[in-house]
Design a protein around this motif. Structure first.
Motif, PDB file in Angstrom:
ATOM      1  N   PRO B 208       0.839  -1.205   0.000  1.00 36.80           N
ATOM      2  CA  PRO B 208       0.000   0.000   0.000  1.00 36.80           C
ATOM      3  C   PRO B 208       0.873   1.254   0.000  1.00 36.80           C
ATOM      4  N   ALA B 209       0.656   2.155  -0.976  1.00 32.83           N
ATOM      5  CA  ALA B 209       1.417   3.402  -1.000  1.00 32.83           C
ATOM      6  C   ALA B 209       0.820   4.367   0.025  1.00 32.83           C
ATOM      7  N   HIS B 210      -0.478   4.230   0.267  1.00 31.72           N
ATOM      8  CA  HIS B 210      -1.163   5.108   1.213  1.00 31.72           C
ATOM      9  C   HIS B 210      -2.492   4.447   1.524  1.00 31.72           C
ATOM     10  N   GLU B 211      -2.783   4.351   2.813  1.00 28.32           N
ATOM     11  CA  GLU B 211      -3.972   3.603   3.228  1.00 28.32           C
ATOM     12  C   GLU B 211      -4.534   4.350   4.418  1.00 28.32           C
ATOM     13  N   ARG B 212      -5.826   4.621   4.419  1.00 28.73           N
ATOM     14  CA  ARG B 212      -6.349   5.430   5.509  1.00 28.73           C
ATOM     15  C   ARG B 212      -7.826   5.238   5.692  1.00 28.73           C
ATOM     16  N   ARG B 213      -8.284   5.427   6.919  1.00 29.97           N
ATOM     17  CA  ARG B 213      -9.719   5.540   7.176  1.00 29.97           C
ATOM     18  C   ARG B 213     -10.020   7.021   7.401  1.00 29.97           C
ATOM     19  N   ILE B 214     -11.024   7.525   6.666  1.00 29.54           N
ATOM     20  CA  ILE B 214     -11.411   8.927   6.788  1.00 29.54           C
ATOM     21  C   ILE B 214     -12.652   8.993   7.674  1.00 29.54           C
ATOM     22  N   GLU B 215     -12.480   9.504   8.876  1.00 27.09           N
ATOM     23  CA  GLU B 215     -13.568   9.533   9.859  1.00 27.09           C
ATOM     24  C   GLU B 215     -14.471  10.744   9.632  1.00 27.09           C
ATOM     25  N   ALA B 216     -15.623  10.737  10.282  1.00 24.26           N
ATOM     26  CA  ALA B 216     -16.574  11.841  10.148  1.00 24.26           C
ATOM     27  C   ALA B 216     -15.972  13.170  10.607  1.00 24.26           C
ATOM     28  N   THR B 217     -14.988  13.106  11.479  1.00 23.45           N
ATOM     29  CA  THR B 217     -14.394  14.342  11.998  1.00 23.45           C
ATOM     30  C   THR B 217     -13.169  14.778  11.187  1.00 23.45           C
ATOM     31  N   ASP B 218     -12.866  14.079  10.109  1.00 24.73           N
ATOM     32  CA  ASP B 218     -11.650  14.368   9.339  1.00 24.73           C
ATOM     33  C   ASP B 218     -11.639  15.826   8.856  1.00 24.73           C
ATOM     34  N   PRO B 219     -10.605  16.589   9.221  1.00 28.93           N
ATOM     35  CA  PRO B 219     -10.614  18.010   8.857  1.00 28.93           C
ATOM     36  C   PRO B 219     -10.486  18.235   7.346  1.00 28.93           C
ATOM     37  N   TYR B 220      -9.737  17.376   6.649  1.00 30.29           N
ATOM     38  CA  TYR B 220      -9.619  17.567   5.200  1.00 30.29           C
ATOM     39  C   TYR B 220     -10.950  17.283   4.501  1.00 30.29           C
ATOM     40  N   PHE B 221     -11.622  16.212   4.897  1.00 29.95           N
ATOM     41  CA  PHE B 221     -12.922  15.918   4.275  1.00 29.95           C
ATOM     42  C   PHE B 221     -13.921  17.051   4.520  1.00 29.95           C
ATOM     43  N   SER B 222     -13.920  17.601   5.747  1.00 28.90           N
ATOM     44  CA  SER B 222     -14.814  18.731   6.035  1.00 28.90           C
ATOM     45  C   SER B 222     -14.457  19.931   5.172  1.00 28.90           C
ATOM     46  N   ALA B 223     -13.170  20.174   4.992  1.00 27.85           N
ATOM     47  CA  ALA B 223     -12.752  21.312   4.160  1.00 27.85           C
ATOM     48  C   ALA B 223     -13.222  21.120   2.717  1.00 27.85           C
ATOM     49  N   ILE B 224     -13.136  19.887   2.219  1.00 28.66           N
ATOM     50  CA  ILE B 224     -13.602  19.597   0.852  1.00 28.66           C
ATOM     51  C   ILE B 224     -15.116  19.781   0.769  1.00 28.66           C
ATOM     52  N   SER B 225     -15.829  19.254   1.751  1.00 28.01           N
ATOM     53  CA  SER B 225     -17.288  19.293   1.709  1.00 28.01           C
ATOM     54  C   SER B 225     -17.798  20.738   1.757  1.00 28.01           C
ATOM     55  N   ASP B 226     -17.246  21.543   2.678  1.00 23.30           N
ATOM     56  CA  ASP B 226     -17.665  22.949   2.756  1.00 23.30           C
ATOM     57  C   ASP B 226     -17.199  23.722   1.529  1.00 23.30           C
ATOM     58  N   GLY B 227     -15.934  23.492   1.167  1.00 20.74           N
ATOM     59  CA  GLY B 227     -15.352  24.239   0.049  1.00 20.74           C
ATOM     60  C   GLY B 227     -16.053  23.932  -1.259  1.00 20.74           C
ATOM     61  N   TRP B 228     -16.478  22.703  -1.451  1.00 19.02           N
ATOM     62  CA  TRP B 228     -17.090  22.315  -2.724  1.00 19.02           C
ATOM     63  C   TRP B 228     -18.418  23.035  -2.927  1.00 19.02           C
ATOM     64  N   GLY B 229     -19.225  23.164  -1.883  1.00 17.01           N
ATOM     65  CA  GLY B 229     -20.482  23.908  -2.003  1.00 17.01           C
ATOM     66  C   GLY B 229     -20.210  25.339  -2.444  1.00 17.01           C
ATOM     67  N   ARG B 230     -19.203  25.943  -1.801  1.00 21.32           N
ATOM     68  CA  ARG B 230     -18.851  27.335  -2.122  1.00 21.32           C
ATOM     69  C   ARG B 230     -18.323  27.433  -3.551  1.00 21.32           C
ATOM     70  N   GLU B 231     -17.421  26.547  -3.917  1.00 18.08           N
ATOM     71  CA  GLU B 231     -16.815  26.601  -5.247  1.00 18.08           C
ATOM     72  C   GLU B 231     -17.842  26.307  -6.349  1.00 18.08           C
ATOM     73  N   LEU B 232     -18.768  25.391  -6.056  1.00 11.85           N
ATOM     74  CA  LEU B 232     -19.814  25.077  -7.046  1.00 11.85           C
ATOM     75  C   LEU B 232     -20.679  26.300  -7.313  1.00 11.85           C
ATOM     76  N   ARG B 233     -21.053  26.983  -6.237  1.00 14.73           N
ATOM     77  CA  ARG B 233     -21.884  28.182  -6.420  1.00 14.73           C
ATOM     78  C   ARG B 233     -21.116  29.243  -7.197  1.00 14.73           C
ATOM     79  N   SER B 234     -19.826  29.359  -6.901  1.00 19.57           N
ATOM     80  CA  SER B 234     -19.056  30.366  -7.616  1.00 19.57           C
ATOM     81  C   SER B 234     -18.859  29.958  -9.081  1.00 19.57           C
ATOM     82  N   ALA B 235     -18.667  28.650  -9.334  1.00 20.44           N
ATOM     83  CA  ALA B 235     -18.581  28.156 -10.723  1.00 20.44           C
ATOM     84  C   ALA B 235     -19.889  28.460 -11.459  1.00 20.44           C
ATOM     85  N   PHE B 236     -20.997  28.225 -10.763  1.00 23.07           N
ATOM     86  CA  PHE B 236     -22.321  28.457 -11.351  1.00 23.07           C
ATOM     87  C   PHE B 236     -22.483  29.927 -11.738  1.00 23.07           C
ATOM     88  N   HIS B 237     -22.017  30.826 -10.850  1.00 23.70           N
ATOM     89  CA  HIS B 237     -22.178  32.256 -11.149  1.00 23.70           C
ATOM     90  C   HIS B 237     -21.225  32.727 -12.240  1.00 23.70           C
TER      91      HIS B 237
END
Lengths: 251, 251
Positions: B208-237
């Motif tokens: 395995p080059a990289h192996e991980r469990r991404i938990e509900a509290t994962d800060p990177y996943f939260s950053a992606i989830s919040d950021g994606w909503g914002r970026e999608l709206r900005s892409a839309f505009h």
């Protein structure tokens, strides 16, 4: 398959439907799935349909006949006093049409002849309303919590609706949002196809505010389709990068 | 439900799976759906599974047993000479497990006990390969034209994969893309849930080059989830606006 959406906005109602029907992938046709009745200055009602084409065409024909035969006038879309009653009548016709075809074919339970309908409109003196009518004849109404309905191939186009919808958006933005949602669906499911039909109903207008067929050659739709791919990739690159030292990735 | 994806890149293979299983919405559990076997320096094989949990766990246990019982060693994931033969054996076990449960329950045809598997890996001296194994035991292999597979709830997360995937992308970008695709799916289907499992297999790494469990509290996943909503709206505009003088809208 089919894809239809009805959005409820502060300013009014916006509906979009595709026009592809298929009986196997080797038998594809274009049929209108959006139907509008209006008494200018008094009411406007728009339906979009998904499911068995013979069923939905029969429902539309029966609704249409009632607006013409004087004896049935009291049940007609043109005469019913409220949108709730319009939804009830539509549901009843839908359920009966499905049941008749199933019984003539000896089909029991949830059969091949099923269909569903999104119903939108406004009658003078009342609010604009948006309903989803089920094959069982019952229906639900859109609310602040659930302000839009989709029927047919709903999944591919749903994430952008969830993220982009805003009750206070302009009609122009709502049409743009629907085009993005339809474009994602068209790219993923061959049985949803152009042209698209669009209807915009403004609050207290009681006539179509904007009505159009969007053809495959439509320059605006092409601009959205090409632009969305580009903008999505740029949105994706704007997100923070993942690193294999993952615990610190969000810092 | 479930959502699992396997991507084939120039650099290697990336897999992600969710961990939610449910038997009704009132009975939800966390189960691992990603399984890896490796002989460091010689081979690495990862499976992700969707479908009936008893079926997939039985298949995994049988594969696992074969790696331990000396008499069955010749059919083991650790010994089979090619990824094609690994896919054949996995498919055979999957088909037999489904058939046994169906027969014991008198179920005919396509039954409740069905499941499917994405299989990825590399054996020394050969290319990394990615397969989708069907409940019938047969399978298809990813190619330049179809370089990724999804199983389970595939539709919500597909548009961004279609638009964002690039065979030459980095592993980091591929993980980011998968997180966006999983986030769209999690937002739309309650039966797909965190934590997520991630496996990165680099070409000729055989570990395995990289192996991980991404938990509900994962800060990177939260950053992606919040950021994606914002970026999608900005892409839309950023897309051109629709105007009701529609024929000229794209000019």
């Amino acid at each position: 398959m089919t894809y239809c959406v009805g959005l409820m906005l502060e300013k009014g109602l916006v509906l979009m439907s595709d026009t592809r029907t298929n009986s196997g992938v080797d038998n594809i046709s274009v049929f209108r799935k959006m139907f509008t009745w209006s008494v200018p200055g008094e009411r406007i009602i728009t339906l979009v349909t998904a499911g068995n084409l013979a069923t939905t065409q029969a429902v539309i024909s029966r609704l249409e006949e009632r607006t013409k035969a004087p004896s049935e006038r009291s049940n007609s879309l043109m005469e019913l006093p409220t949108m709730f009653q319009v939804a009830s009548e539509t549901g009843k016709l839908l359920r009966e049409t499905i049941r008749e075809t199933q019984e003539s074919n000896g089909v029991r339970g949830k059969g091949r002849f099923t269909a569903s309908i999104i119903l939108a409109g406004q009658i003078r003196g009342m609010e604009p309303r948006l309903f989803m009518v089920y094959p069982e004849g019952n229906f639900i109404e859109a609310s602040y919590d659930t302000p839009f309905f989709q029927i047919g191939e709903t999944k591919y186009g749903r994430p952008i609706l969830i993220r982009g919808y805003d009750r206070d958006m302009s009609f122009e933005d709502a049409v743009k949002l629907l085009m993005v949602s339809f474009d994602s669906t068209l790219k993923a499911n061959l049985s949803v196809g152009l042209p698209l039909d669009l209807m915009v109903i403004d609050r207290d207008g009681f006539a179509p505010a904007h009505e159009r067929r969007i053809e495959a050659t439509d320059p605006y739709f092409s601009a959205i389709s090409d632009g969305w791919g580009r903008e999505l990739r740029s949105a994706f690159h704007s997100l923070p990068s993942y690193t294999f030292e993952s615990e610190d990735a969000a810092e």
